[in-house]
Motif scaffolding. Structure first.
Motif, PDB file in Angstrom:
ATOM      1  N   SER A  36      45.451  34.466  27.680  1.00 44.91           N
ATOM      2  CA  SER A  36      46.583  34.983  26.916  1.00 44.91           C
ATOM      3  C   SER A  36      46.195  35.419  25.514  1.00 44.91           C
ATOM      4  O   SER A  36      46.993  36.018  24.810  1.00 44.91           O
ATOM      5  N   SER A  37      44.961  35.111  25.112  1.00 48.23           N
ATOM      6  CA  SER A  37      44.508  35.604  23.817  1.00 48.23           C
ATOM      7  C   SER A  37      43.927  37.009  23.934  1.00 48.23           C
ATOM      8  O   SER A  37      43.564  37.620  22.935  1.00 48.23           O
ATOM      9  N   LEU A  38      43.816  37.500  25.167  1.00 45.91           N
ATOM     10  CA  LEU A  38      43.241  38.823  25.357  1.00 45.91           C
ATOM     11  C   LEU A  38      44.316  39.889  25.233  1.00 45.91           C
ATOM     12  O   LEU A  38      45.476  39.622  25.506  1.00 45.91           O
ATOM     13  N   PRO A  39      43.914  41.100  24.884  1.00 45.20           N
ATOM     14  CA  PRO A  39      44.885  42.191  24.940  1.00 45.20           C
ATOM     15  C   PRO A  39      45.345  42.340  26.395  1.00 45.20           C
ATOM     16  O   PRO A  39      44.589  42.038  27.313  1.00 45.20           O
ATOM     17  N   PHE A  40      46.534  42.767  26.569  1.00 43.97           N
ATOM     18  CA  PHE A  40      47.167  42.812  27.886  1.00 43.97           C
ATOM     19  C   PHE A  40      46.293  43.448  28.965  1.00 43.97           C
ATOM     20  O   PHE A  40      46.106  42.894  30.049  1.00 43.97           O
ATOM     21  N   LYS A  45      42.516  42.717  33.801  1.00 46.12           N
ATOM     22  CA  LYS A  45      41.239  42.916  34.489  1.00 46.12           C
ATOM     23  C   LYS A  45      40.641  41.623  35.009  1.00 46.12           C
ATOM     24  O   LYS A  45      39.788  41.648  35.884  1.00 46.12           O
ATOM     25  N   THR A  46      41.067  40.499  34.476  1.00 52.12           N
ATOM     26  CA  THR A  46      40.437  39.243  34.884  1.00 52.12           C
ATOM     27  C   THR A  46      40.732  38.909  36.336  1.00 52.12           C
ATOM     28  O   THR A  46      40.070  38.056  36.927  1.00 52.12           O
ATOM     29  N   CYS A  47      41.700  39.564  36.916  1.00 46.09           N
ATOM     30  CA  CYS A  47      42.012  39.264  38.321  1.00 46.09           C
ATOM     31  C   CYS A  47      40.816  39.563  39.210  1.00 46.09           C
ATOM     32  O   CYS A  47      40.702  39.020  40.309  1.00 46.09           O
ATOM     33  N   ILE A  48      39.930  40.422  38.732  1.00 48.02           N
ATOM     34  CA  ILE A  48      38.787  40.830  39.547  1.00 48.02           C
ATOM     35  C   ILE A  48      37.657  39.804  39.521  1.00 48.02           C
ATOM     36  O   ILE A  48      36.680  39.900  40.264  1.00 48.02           O
ATOM     37  N   LEU A  49      37.754  38.807  38.636  1.00 44.82           N
ATOM     38  CA  LEU A  49      36.636  37.891  38.486  1.00 44.82           C
ATOM     39  C   LEU A  49      36.407  37.038  39.727  1.00 44.82           C
ATOM     40  O   LEU A  49      35.285  36.845  40.175  1.00 44.82           O
ATOM     41  N   SER A  50      37.495  36.502  40.229  1.00 49.97           N
ATOM     42  CA  SER A  50      37.391  35.723  41.457  1.00 49.97           C
ATOM     43  C   SER A  50      38.806  35.483  41.956  1.00 49.97           C
ATOM     44  O   SER A  50      39.766  35.744  41.228  1.00 49.97           O
TER      45      SER A  50
ATOM     46  N   ARG B 153      40.895  46.811  42.738  1.00 51.67           N
ATOM     47  CA  ARG B 153      40.699  47.776  41.660  1.00 51.67           C
ATOM     48  C   ARG B 153      41.646  48.947  41.801  1.00 51.67           C
ATOM     49  O   ARG B 153      42.196  49.445  40.829  1.00 51.67           O
ATOM     50  N   ASN B 154      41.818  49.405  43.016  1.00 53.45           N
ATOM     51  CA  ASN B 154      42.714  50.544  43.240  1.00 53.45           C
ATOM     52  C   ASN B 154      44.152  50.201  42.919  1.00 53.45           C
ATOM     53  O   ASN B 154      44.865  50.976  42.300  1.00 53.45           O
ATOM     54  N   GLU B 155      44.556  48.999  43.317  1.00 55.75           N
ATOM     55  CA  GLU B 155      45.943  48.597  43.066  1.00 55.75           C
ATOM     56  C   GLU B 155      46.239  48.532  41.579  1.00 55.75           C
ATOM     57  O   GLU B 155      47.343  48.761  41.137  1.00 55.75           O
ATOM     58  N   ASN B 156      45.224  48.165  40.827  1.00 59.87           N
ATOM     59  CA  ASN B 156      45.429  48.008  39.396  1.00 59.87           C
ATOM     60  C   ASN B 156      44.650  49.046  38.610  1.00 59.87           C
ATOM     61  O   ASN B 156      44.089  48.765  37.564  1.00 59.87           O
ATOM     62  N   GLU B 157      44.647  50.238  39.160  1.00 60.73           N
ATOM     63  CA  GLU B 157      43.853  51.317  38.585  1.00 60.73           C
ATOM     64  C   GLU B 157      44.119  51.509  37.094  1.00 60.73           C
ATOM     65  O   GLU B 157      43.209  51.745  36.318  1.00 60.73           O
ATOM     66  N   TRP B 158      45.378  51.375  36.706  1.00 60.79           N
ATOM     67  CA  TRP B 158      45.749  51.625  35.313  1.00 60.79           C
ATOM     68  C   TRP B 158      45.018  50.683  34.363  1.00 60.79           C
ATOM     69  O   TRP B 158      44.754  51.014  33.221  1.00 60.79           O
ATOM     70  N   ALA B 159      44.672  49.494  34.860  1.00 59.72           N
ATOM     71  CA  ALA B 159      43.979  48.537  33.995  1.00 59.72           C
ATOM     72  C   ALA B 159      42.499  48.858  33.911  1.00 59.72           C
ATOM     73  O   ALA B 159      41.870  48.703  32.866  1.00 59.72           O
ATOM     74  N   PHE B 160      41.944  49.332  35.028  1.00 60.24           N
ATOM     75  CA  PHE B 160      40.503  49.536  35.049  1.00 60.24           C
ATOM     76  C   PHE B 160      40.090  50.918  34.583  1.00 60.24           C
ATOM     77  O   PHE B 160      38.916  51.150  34.346  1.00 60.24           O
ATOM     78  N   ASN B 161      41.032  51.786  34.444  1.00 63.83           N
ATOM     79  CA  ASN B 161      40.675  53.140  34.055  1.00 63.83           C
ATOM     80  C   ASN B 161      40.843  53.418  32.586  1.00 63.83           C
ATOM     81  O   ASN B 161      41.000  54.537  32.183  1.00 63.83           O
TER      82      ASN B 161
END
Lengths: 481, 166
Positions: A36-40, A45-50, B153-161
């Motif tokens: 929550s300290s990160l910009p939105f 993006k952290t969902c991709i970590l694991s 990544r595709n579902e959340n494209e707006w975050a990764f792009n």
């Protein structure tokens, strides 16, 4: 005896230099806190970590406010839906966490919501502060450097949540309000009886809004306007404030006029001296801090600057910047102000650059009651196209004036951030040789924790040089740190 | 309560390596885990309190931080700038490994303010870094299949792009 929070964290030192602290085994609340300290966007993006992090990102904490399901899904495109949903999750987590940590006293939210999420923000802020807080800060500005022109920040201001205006607990409790890129209705704060301190930043403002705010919030003591724009001018007949800050605002007309009998502290930062008609009361006004460092290039506005300065001639403590020193002797009075300044403590934020010398002497000459000088040395805005009104050679001792304060009132000089340039040394020498009742000169080196032998040696050489200079005051103690 | 005022009482803490630290009770209050231990004790705590999960390097840093912050807070207005400078130096002075170790220690000892500061510092470190960097930093194992990761990544494209900031 049991520890209150017993968390056994296994720490295995595998090989030298290769520790595997399993920071991932930290309780979720802690990882969520980092999240929550990160910009939105970064947090998303952290969902991709694991998979575990995906779950955390999606996790729903217990939230009372159930009526916030996504409305009108069909109205948004697919991307916006995903974004909106993600934002909702994020802010839900964030606010719930925050609320646990800062019950009742302070709530700060710094987030730049996507353009379709203003209502989500409103609802959650409402939830977060429903029990009332003393200190509320809402920062919706897109992160950008403070120097950028605010109007280029095209992001639509988010509105101050409407329901907060009616929150009775806030009415009683709220003492400090800071809004960045947050639009508001100035007349709606009439019931906030505890509100003392207001900061408005990065929004377009109307003078009328400021007037309304000031007249409805009778108990307000301090108002700060930072990076606001589109304001007609600052023309307010009577101000009850104790503190006023105008920081890098863009006025349509650069005019500052007010009568402020209770004003203790005034701070101004802009790129040129405004036209001013300010009435303050001697004995009440304590300090003025004038900062023209945003000025682009040298402007011969010494007269305007002196007029501005003169409105504050009764202050006790005056802070000036390098640009002011470079500009002030460019008017009709290049040597000193005709009437005196009553300043007792002069603070200069300068570099000790030759372009500042005329101004340096100008101020010393203009403050006959000065008891203390503080010089905070740093790299400053040295203006291009500078023209000196006359030459000052700090090396030439005989050519330098002996200001009145040197003979009758100056007791203490403090220099911070000292690096030992020749100009800085000559300035020290000037004080030592000419200030006849000086009791203390303290010099604080910039890198005073540095144990690098070169720096230590330099310091030693400078110390011995300084201590050899003949002192005008027999009581002078030179302290070097 | 004993007749001695709180601020004068000293508490002794013992780290994993056996190093003893004498800490003023006013500072010990910020170590909520320790404070709980003291509160739970029937008598005055005289013997050193063992901290089996805290190493000397970390405790030393934590006490340094707390001592300085107490100093800043008890002074006058100007302290905010000094405190910000101190905090910046403090964060810079640690390697990533040291930072992580400190978070673990601060979490164990429940030092609220420091923990928040460290969390923000970590957030600053991992911002705008690659996914591999962040996984490595936290010691996370990637349990997605390439297909799953692609889908996410595709579902959340707006975050990764996004346009990466400098």
């Amino acid at each position: 005896m049991k520890f209150h929070h017993s968390i056994t964290i296994s720490r295995t030192r595998k090989m030298e230099g290769e520790e595997t602290d399993n920071i991932s085994s930290l309780p979720e609340a802690l990882l969520l806190n980092i999240l929550s300290s990160l910009p939105f966007k970064e947090a998303a993006k952290t969902c991709i970590l694991s998979k575990k992090w995906l779950k955390m990102w999606q996790s729903t904490n217990t939230v009372k406010n159930n009526q916030l399901e996504c409305k009108d899904v069909e109205a948004y495109g697919a991307v916006e839906v995903a974004q909106r949903k993600a934002f909702k999750n994020f802010i839900k987590i964030w606010i719930t966490l925050h609320k646990c940590h800062h019950l009742h006293d302070k709530f700060t939210l710094r987030v730049s919501p996507p353009s379709n999420c203003g209502d989500i923000v409103g609802a959650y802020v409402n939830f977060a502060v429903e029990d009332g807080v003393k200190d509320l800060e809402l920062d919706f500005a897109e992160s950008q450097s403070e120097d950028e022109h605010p109007e280029e920040n095209i992001h639509d201001a988010v509105e101050f949540p409407r329901s907060l205006y009616e929150n009775k607990k806030l009415h009683q409790k709220l003492e400090s309000l800071k809004l960045h890129s947050c639009s508001f209705a100035p007349g709606n704060f009439a019931n906030f009886v505890a509100l003392k301190d207001v900061t408005l930043a990065r929004i377009p403002l109307e003078l009328e809004s400021i007037r309304t705010l000031l007249s409805t919030c009778e108990w307000m003591e301090s108002l700060s306007l930072k990076n606001c724009w589109d304001i007609e001018s600052f023309d307010i007949e009577k101000l009850e404030l104790k503190k006023l800050v105008i920081d890098r605002c863009i006025f349509r007309m650069d005019y500052i006029g007010f009568e402020a009998p209770n004003l203790k502290v005034f701070k101004y930062c802009g790129s040129e001296p405004p036209l001013s008609e300010v009435k303050v009361v001697a004995g009440t006004i304590e300090e003025a801090d004038l900062d023209l460092s945003p000025m682009d290039e040298f402007d011969e506005c010494g007269n305007e600057l002196q007029n501005f300065l003169q409105d504050f001639f009764v202050v006790n403590v005056l802070t000036v910047c390098s640009v002011i020193l470079q500009v002030i002797p460019s008017g009709d009075e290049p040597v000193k102000l005709p009437g005196d300044l009553r300043v007792r403590h002069l603070k200069m934020k300068i570099q000790m650059h030759p372009q500042e010398f005329c101004g340096f002497l100008w101020f010393l000459n203009s403050c006959p009651r000065l008891t203390k000088v503080t010089i905070d040395l740093d790299r400053c805005n040295i203006l291009s196209e500078y023209e000196a009104p006359y030459v000052v050679d700090l090396k030439d001792r005989k050519s330098l004036p002996v200001p009145t304060c040197f003979r009758s009132s100056l007791r203490e000089v403090e220099m911070n951030g000292f690096i030992g340039t020749s100009s800085q040394l000559y300035a020290c020498s000037y004080f030592i040789r000419a200030a006849s009742i000086l009791t203390k000169l303290s010099i604080c080196f910039l890198n005073n924790k540095n144990d690098d032998p070169h720096t230590v040696e330099l310091r030693r050489i400078l110390e011995s040089q300084l201590l050899r200079i003949p002192k005008a005051s027999s009581d002078l103690a030179i302290i070097i740190r | 309560m004993s007749g001695i005022s709180d601020t004068e009482r000293m508490i002794t803490l013992k780290t994993v390596e056996g190093t003893l630290f004498d800490v003023k009770s006013s500072i010990a209050k910020d170590l909520k885990t320790v404070q709980a231990f003291i509160d739970d004790s029937d008598d005055d705590v005289t013997s050193p309190i063992p901290l089996p999960n805290v190493f000397t390097r970390e405790l030393s840093r934590i006490l340094d931080y707390l001592n300085n912050h107490h100093r800043f807070r008890s002074g006058i207005e100007k302290a905010d700038e000094e405190m910000a400078r101190y905090d910046a130096e403090f964060a810079k002075s640690m390697s990533h490994e040291e930072l992580k170790a400190l978070i673990l220690a601060a979490n164990y000892l429940n030092v609220k303010d420091l923990l928040e500061f460290l969390n923000q510092t970590v957030a600053d470190v991992i911002q705008n870094k690659s996914v591999e960097f962040v996984r490595n930093f936290f010691g996370i194992e990637n349990d997605y299949t390439p297909e799953e990761e692609e889908k996410l990544r595709n579902e959340n494209e707006w975050a990764f792009n996004g346009v990466e900031q400098d």
